[in-house]
Motif scaffolding. Structure first.
Motif, PDB file in Angstrom:
ATOM      1  N   LYS A 144       0.817  -1.217   0.000  1.00 20.72           N
ATOM      2  CA  LYS A 144       0.000   0.000   0.000  1.00 20.72           C
ATOM      3  C   LYS A 144       0.848   1.263   0.000  1.00 20.72           C
ATOM      4  O   LYS A 144       0.330   2.358   0.117  1.00 20.72           O
ATOM      5  N   GLY A 145       2.174   1.125  -0.100  1.00 20.20           N
ATOM      6  CA  GLY A 145       3.049   2.290  -0.132  1.00 20.20           C
ATOM      7  C   GLY A 145       3.485   2.766   1.245  1.00 20.20           C
ATOM      8  O   GLY A 145       4.206   3.749   1.352  1.00 20.20           O
ATOM      9  N   GLN A 146       3.053   2.088   2.295  1.00 18.79           N
ATOM     10  CA  GLN A 146       3.523   2.448   3.631  1.00 18.79           C
ATOM     11  C   GLN A 146       4.953   1.965   3.776  1.00 18.79           C
ATOM     12  O   GLN A 146       5.399   1.076   3.061  1.00 18.79           O
ATOM     13  N   ARG A 147       5.667   2.549   4.735  1.00 11.09           N
ATOM     14  CA  ARG A 147       7.062   2.156   4.882  1.00 11.09           C
ATOM     15  C   ARG A 147       7.489   2.117   6.350  1.00 11.09           C
ATOM     16  O   ARG A 147       6.905   2.765   7.196  1.00 11.09           O
ATOM     17  N   ALA A 148       8.531   1.343   6.583  1.00  8.00           N
ATOM     18  CA  ALA A 148       9.215   1.291   7.864  1.00  8.00           C
ATOM     19  C   ALA A 148      10.671   1.631   7.575  1.00  8.00           C
ATOM     20  O   ALA A 148      11.238   1.147   6.595  1.00  8.00           O
ATOM     21  N   ILE A 149      11.249   2.484   8.408  1.00  3.72           N
ATOM     22  CA  ILE A 149      12.634   2.913   8.204  1.00  3.72           C
ATOM     23  C   ILE A 149      13.426   2.598   9.460  1.00  3.72           C
ATOM     24  O   ILE A 149      13.003   2.903  10.571  1.00  3.72           O
ATOM     25  N   LEU A 150      14.572   2.002   9.267  1.00  4.96           N
ATOM     26  CA  LEU A 150      15.461   1.627  10.348  1.00  4.96           C
ATOM     27  C   LEU A 150      16.814   2.272  10.057  1.00  4.96           C
ATOM     28  O   LEU A 150      17.357   2.101   8.971  1.00  4.96           O
ATOM     29  N   ILE A 151      17.329   3.034  11.024  1.00  5.88           N
ATOM     30  CA  ILE A 151      18.614   3.712  10.855  1.00  5.88           C
ATOM     31  C   ILE A 151      19.549   3.257  11.969  1.00  5.88           C
ATOM     32  O   ILE A 151      19.171   3.261  13.137  1.00  5.88           O
ATOM     33  N   VAL A 152      20.762   2.876  11.605  1.00  8.21           N
ATOM     34  CA  VAL A 152      21.759   2.432  12.569  1.00  8.21           C
ATOM     35  C   VAL A 152      22.710   3.592  12.834  1.00  8.21           C
ATOM     36  O   VAL A 152      23.248   4.190  11.903  1.00  8.21           O
ATOM     37  N   TYR A 153      22.902   3.905  14.123  1.00  8.59           N
ATOM     38  CA  TYR A 153      23.843   4.951  14.509  1.00  8.59           C
ATOM     39  C   TYR A 153      24.690   4.404  15.656  1.00  8.59           C
ATOM     40  O   TYR A 153      24.188   4.226  16.766  1.00  8.59           O
ATOM     41  N   VAL A 154      25.935   4.100  15.400  1.00  9.06           N
ATOM     42  CA  VAL A 154      26.887   3.501  16.345  1.00  9.06           C
ATOM     43  C   VAL A 154      26.261   2.237  16.947  1.00  9.06           C
ATOM     44  O   VAL A 154      26.127   1.247  16.265  1.00  9.06           O
ATOM     45  N   ASP A 155      25.842   2.265  18.213  1.00  8.61           N
ATOM     46  CA  ASP A 155      25.241   1.097  18.857  1.00  8.61           C
ATOM     47  C   ASP A 155      23.731   1.224  18.989  1.00  8.61           C
ATOM     48  O   ASP A 155      23.111   0.476  19.734  1.00  8.61           O
ATOM     49  N   TYR A 156      23.136   2.173  18.321  1.00  7.19           N
ATOM     50  CA  TYR A 156      21.699   2.424  18.443  1.00  7.19           C
ATOM     51  C   TYR A 156      20.998   2.171  17.118  1.00  7.19           C
ATOM     52  O   TYR A 156      21.576   2.344  16.052  1.00  7.19           O
ATOM     53  N   ILE A 157      19.734   1.788  17.229  1.00  8.32           N
ATOM     54  CA  ILE A 157      18.897   1.610  16.047  1.00  8.32           C
ATOM     55  C   ILE A 157      17.672   2.494  16.239  1.00  8.32           C
ATOM     56  O   ILE A 157      16.992   2.410  17.266  1.00  8.32           O
ATOM     57  N   ILE A 158      17.396   3.322  15.273  1.00  9.15           N
ATOM     58  CA  ILE A 158      16.225   4.197  15.306  1.00  9.15           C
ATOM     59  C   ILE A 158      15.198   3.626  14.339  1.00  9.15           C
ATOM     60  O   ILE A 158      15.503   3.376  13.171  1.00  9.15           O
ATOM     61  N   LEU A 159      13.979   3.412  14.843  1.00 12.45           N
ATOM     62  CA  LEU A 159      12.895   2.862  14.027  1.00 12.45           C
ATOM     63  C   LEU A 159      11.800   3.901  13.879  1.00 12.45           C
ATOM     64  O   LEU A 159      11.403   4.536  14.847  1.00 12.45           O
ATOM     65  N   THR A 160      11.305   4.037  12.675  1.00  6.89           N
ATOM     66  CA  THR A 160      10.132   4.867  12.443  1.00  6.89           C
ATOM     67  C   THR A 160       9.310   4.183  11.371  1.00  6.89           C
ATOM     68  O   THR A 160       9.831   3.399  10.576  1.00  6.89           O
ATOM     69  N   ARG A 161       8.017   4.465  11.355  1.00  5.59           N
ATOM     70  CA  ARG A 161       7.176   3.749  10.403  1.00  5.59           C
ATOM     71  C   ARG A 161       5.816   4.422  10.244  1.00  5.59           C
ATOM     72  O   ARG A 161       5.363   5.152  11.090  1.00  5.59           O
TER      73      ARG A 161
END
Length: 106
Positions: A67-84
């Motif tokens: 449906k065009g929705q998305r989940a984004i995962l970003i890695v920064y050093v030892d952290y993972i940022i999730l948005t969706r």
């Protein structure tokens, strides 16, 4: 490794000690991996679950729904940022990441 002095008994002859506490930041049972090797393993796990790696930022992974929705995962050093905007993806991500890696949910 040899049995420490004072622990030698008939029961401990030709035995070794198992390390229960980390030495130099390593966890028992885990081989020492370079950050690059850990990131490559992480990348393989994400790709296995339908994410693709951004060409402009190699630490960003995106998954699109039909449906065009998305989940984004970003890695920064030892952290993972999730948005969706893909509603039930974050609990799913946390579940399979916990199966593959040792994680803390902050």
């Amino acid at each position: 490794m040899k049995v420490p002095l004072g622990l030698k008994t008939a029961a401990t002859v030709n035995k070794v000690c198992r390390i229960k506490k980390s030495l130099y930041g390593l966890k028992p049972g885990l081989s020492k991996q370079s950050p690059k090797a850990r990131f490559e393993r992480f990348t393989c796990v994400l790709k296995k679950h339908g994410y693709f790696q951004s060409q402009s930022d190699r630490t960003m992974f995106i998954k699109y729904s039909q449906k065009g929705q998305r989940a984004i995962l970003i890695v920064y050093v030892d952290y993972i940022i999730l948005t969706r905007d893909l509603l039930d993806e974050i609990p799913r991500i946390k579940g399979w990441l916990a199966e593959e890696f040792e994680i803390k949910d902050l």
